[in-house]
Design a protein around this motif. Structure first.
Motif, PDB file in Angstrom:
ATOM      1  N   ALA A 104      -8.602   2.576  11.732  1.00  9.98           N
ATOM      2  CA  ALA A 104      -8.962   3.120  10.416  1.00  9.98           C
ATOM      3  C   ALA A 104      -9.198   4.626  10.430  1.00  9.98           C
ATOM      4  N   ASP A 105      -9.958   5.126  11.385  1.00 13.80           N
ATOM      5  CA  ASP A 105     -10.259   6.560  11.400  1.00 13.80           C
ATOM      6  C   ASP A 105      -8.993   7.397  11.511  1.00 13.80           C
ATOM      7  N   ARG A 106      -8.118   7.044  12.437  1.00 10.15           N
ATOM      8  CA  ARG A 106      -6.868   7.806  12.600  1.00 10.15           C
ATOM      9  C   ARG A 106      -5.950   7.622  11.395  1.00 10.15           C
ATOM     10  N   PHE A 107      -5.917   6.409  10.857  1.00  9.39           N
ATOM     11  CA  PHE A 107      -5.057   6.109   9.711  1.00  9.39           C
ATOM     12  C   PHE A 107      -5.429   6.979   8.514  1.00  9.39           C
ATOM     13  N   PHE A 108      -6.708   7.004   8.166  1.00 10.93           N
ATOM     14  CA  PHE A 108      -7.133   7.752   6.986  1.00 10.93           C
ATOM     15  C   PHE A 108      -7.148   9.260   7.222  1.00 10.93           C
ATOM     16  N   ALA A 109      -7.051   9.700   8.471  1.00  6.02           N
ATOM     17  CA  ALA A 109      -6.881  11.125   8.761  1.00  6.02           C
ATOM     18  C   ALA A 109      -5.442  11.563   8.480  1.00  6.02           C
ATOM     19  N   ILE A 110      -4.534  10.605   8.416  1.00  4.20           N
ATOM     20  CA  ILE A 110      -3.117  10.890   8.161  1.00  4.20           C
ATOM     21  C   ILE A 110      -2.731  10.563   6.720  1.00  4.20           C
ATOM     22  N   PHE A 111      -3.248   9.460   6.202  1.00  2.00           N
ATOM     23  CA  PHE A 111      -2.805   8.942   4.905  1.00  2.00           C
ATOM     24  C   PHE A 111      -3.909   8.961   3.853  1.00  2.00           C
ATOM     25  N   ALA A 112      -3.493   9.229   2.611  1.00  2.00           N
ATOM     26  CA  ALA A 112      -4.371   9.107   1.446  1.00  2.00           C
ATOM     27  C   ALA A 112      -3.811   7.990   0.573  1.00  2.00           C
ATOM     28  N   PRO A 113      -4.483   6.841   0.506  1.00  2.00           N
ATOM     29  CA  PRO A 113      -3.981   5.747  -0.324  1.00  2.00           C
ATOM     30  C   PRO A 113      -3.852   6.160  -1.786  1.00  2.00           C
ATOM     31  N   LEU A 127       0.854  -1.181   0.000  1.00  2.00           N
ATOM     32  CA  LEU A 127       0.000   0.000   0.000  1.00  2.00           C
ATOM     33  C   LEU A 127       0.892   1.233   0.000  1.00  2.00           C
ATOM     34  N   GLU A 128       0.755   2.033  -1.050  1.00  2.00           N
ATOM     35  CA  GLU A 128       1.504   3.284  -1.169  1.00  2.00           C
ATOM     36  C   GLU A 128       0.561   4.429  -0.858  1.00  2.00           C
ATOM     37  N   MET A 129       1.035   5.385  -0.037  1.00  2.00           N
ATOM     38  CA  MET A 129       0.170   6.455   0.441  1.00  2.00           C
ATOM     39  C   MET A 129       0.867   7.801   0.429  1.00  2.00           C
ATOM     40  N   GLU A 130       0.067   8.842   0.293  1.00  2.00           N
ATOM     41  CA  GLU A 130       0.524  10.212   0.522  1.00  2.00           C
ATOM     42  C   GLU A 130       0.163  10.584   1.947  1.00  2.00           C
ATOM     43  N   VAL A 131       0.974  11.436   2.539  1.00  2.00           N
ATOM     44  CA  VAL A 131       0.691  11.940   3.874  1.00  2.00           C
ATOM     45  C   VAL A 131      -0.070  13.256   3.712  1.00  2.00           C
ATOM     46  N   HIS A 132      -1.212  13.367   4.391  1.00  2.00           N
ATOM     47  CA  HIS A 132      -1.981  14.607   4.329  1.00  2.00           C
ATOM     48  C   HIS A 132      -1.151  15.767   4.870  1.00  2.00           C
ATOM     49  N   ALA A 133      -1.331  16.932   4.293  1.00  2.00           N
ATOM     50  CA  ALA A 133      -0.619  18.144   4.738  1.00  2.00           C
ATOM     51  C   ALA A 133      -0.841  18.341   6.238  1.00  2.00           C
ATOM     52  N   GLY A 134       0.247  18.600   6.935  1.00  2.00           N
ATOM     53  CA  GLY A 134       0.184  18.871   8.364  1.00  2.00           C
ATOM     54  C   GLY A 134       0.071  17.647   9.248  1.00  2.00           C
ATOM     55  N   ALA A 135       0.091  16.448   8.669  1.00  2.00           N
ATOM     56  CA  ALA A 135      -0.106  15.220   9.456  1.00  2.00           C
ATOM     57  C   ALA A 135       1.183  14.470   9.760  1.00  2.00           C
ATOM     58  N   VAL A 192     -11.014  -5.340   0.431  1.00  2.00           N
ATOM     59  CA  VAL A 192     -10.062  -4.301   0.009  1.00  2.00           C
ATOM     60  C   VAL A 192     -10.517  -3.567  -1.257  1.00  2.00           C
ATOM     61  N   ALA A 193     -11.691  -3.887  -1.737  1.00  2.00           N
ATOM     62  CA  ALA A 193     -12.183  -3.267  -2.975  1.00  2.00           C
ATOM     63  C   ALA A 193     -12.295  -1.753  -2.856  1.00  2.00           C
ATOM     64  N   GLY A 194     -12.612  -1.243  -1.676  1.00  2.00           N
ATOM     65  CA  GLY A 194     -12.729   0.196  -1.477  1.00  2.00           C
ATOM     66  C   GLY A 194     -11.430   0.953  -1.655  1.00  2.00           C
ATOM     67  N   LEU A 195     -10.322   0.240  -1.636  1.00  2.00           N
ATOM     68  CA  LEU A 195      -9.010   0.865  -1.856  1.00  2.00           C
ATOM     69  C   LEU A 195      -8.601   0.797  -3.319  1.00  2.00           C
ATOM     70  N   ASP A 196      -9.547   0.439  -4.174  1.00  2.00           N
ATOM     71  CA  ASP A 196      -9.282   0.291  -5.606  1.00  2.00           C
ATOM     72  C   ASP A 196      -8.119  -0.680  -5.827  1.00  2.00           C
ATOM     73  N   ALA A 197      -8.170  -1.786  -5.091  1.00  2.00           N
ATOM     74  CA  ALA A 197      -7.086  -2.768  -5.094  1.00  2.00           C
ATOM     75  C   ALA A 197      -6.919  -3.423  -6.459  1.00  2.00           C
ATOM     76  N   ARG A 198      -5.670  -3.564  -6.841  1.00  2.00           N
ATOM     77  CA  ARG A 198      -5.312  -4.370  -8.011  1.00  2.00           C
ATOM     78  C   ARG A 198      -4.852  -5.711  -7.474  1.00  2.00           C
ATOM     79  N   HIS A 199      -5.292  -6.793  -8.096  1.00  2.00           N
ATOM     80  CA  HIS A 199      -4.908  -8.123  -7.648  1.00  2.00           C
ATOM     81  C   HIS A 199      -4.004  -8.765  -8.685  1.00  2.00           C
ATOM     82  N   GLN A 200      -2.953  -9.416  -8.195  1.00  2.00           N
ATOM     83  CA  GLN A 200      -2.068 -10.177  -9.069  1.00  2.00           C
ATOM     84  C   GLN A 200      -1.935 -11.581  -8.495  1.00  2.00           C
ATOM     85  N   ALA A 201      -2.255 -12.570  -9.311  1.00  2.00           N
ATOM     86  CA  ALA A 201      -2.150 -13.975  -8.895  1.00  2.00           C
ATOM     87  C   ALA A 201      -0.732 -14.475  -9.129  1.00  2.00           C
ATOM     88  N   ARG A 202      -0.279 -15.322  -8.235  1.00  2.00           N
ATOM     89  CA  ARG A 202       1.055 -15.926  -8.352  1.00  2.00           C
ATOM     90  C   ARG A 202       1.033 -16.923  -9.497  1.00  2.00           C
TER      91      ARG A 202
END
Length: 119
Positions: free
Chosen positions: A77-86, A9-17, A103-113
């Motif tokens: 989750a609440d504190r996490f998403f207040a800091i990070f934008a996936p 999971l790669e994320m941006e940090v919200h400004a000021g967080a 994980v569908a709400g995170l617009d997850a891409r799936h890769q099978a082995r």
């Protein structure tokens, strides 16, 4: 083939967080290590400018990953998403339908082995 589930999971940090990152991550790592024996690998990485964070996670199977997601949702989750934008969520391995839906709400891409090994 193994039942291991991994994700990045790669994320941006919200400004000021940025100052809230380490306390939350320390709490999450301690809880995951203490309460989730199916969590095999759980590491966070941050860029020098503290603007982007990546988490790499590995679970014994879909059930263990779902346990983690349940704990995450209930405790962090609440504190996490207040800091990070996936930005990008990539799910690897034989994820079952329940995990994919979770994980569908995170617009997850799936890769099978398709080949490989682990020791």
């Amino acid at each position: 083939m193994s039942d291991i589930i991994e994700w990045v999971l790669e994320m941006e940090v919200h400004a000021g967080a940025a100052d809230r990152i380490q306390p939350l991550i320390d709490e999450m790592v301690a809880a995951t290590q203490a309460d989730e024996p199916g969590a095999l690998h759980y590491e966070y990485y941050i860029t020098e400018d503290r603007a982007h964070v990546t988490v790499i996670e590995r679970y014994a199977d879909s059930a263990a990953a779902l346990v983690h997601l349940g704990n995450f949702g209930a405790k962090f989750a609440d504190r996490f998403f207040a800091i990070f934008a996936p930005m990008r969520f990539t799910l690897y391995g034989p994820a079952n339908d329940e995990l994919r839906a979770a994980v569908a709400g995170l617009d997850a891409r799936h890769q099978a082995r398709i080949a490989g090994f682990h020791r």
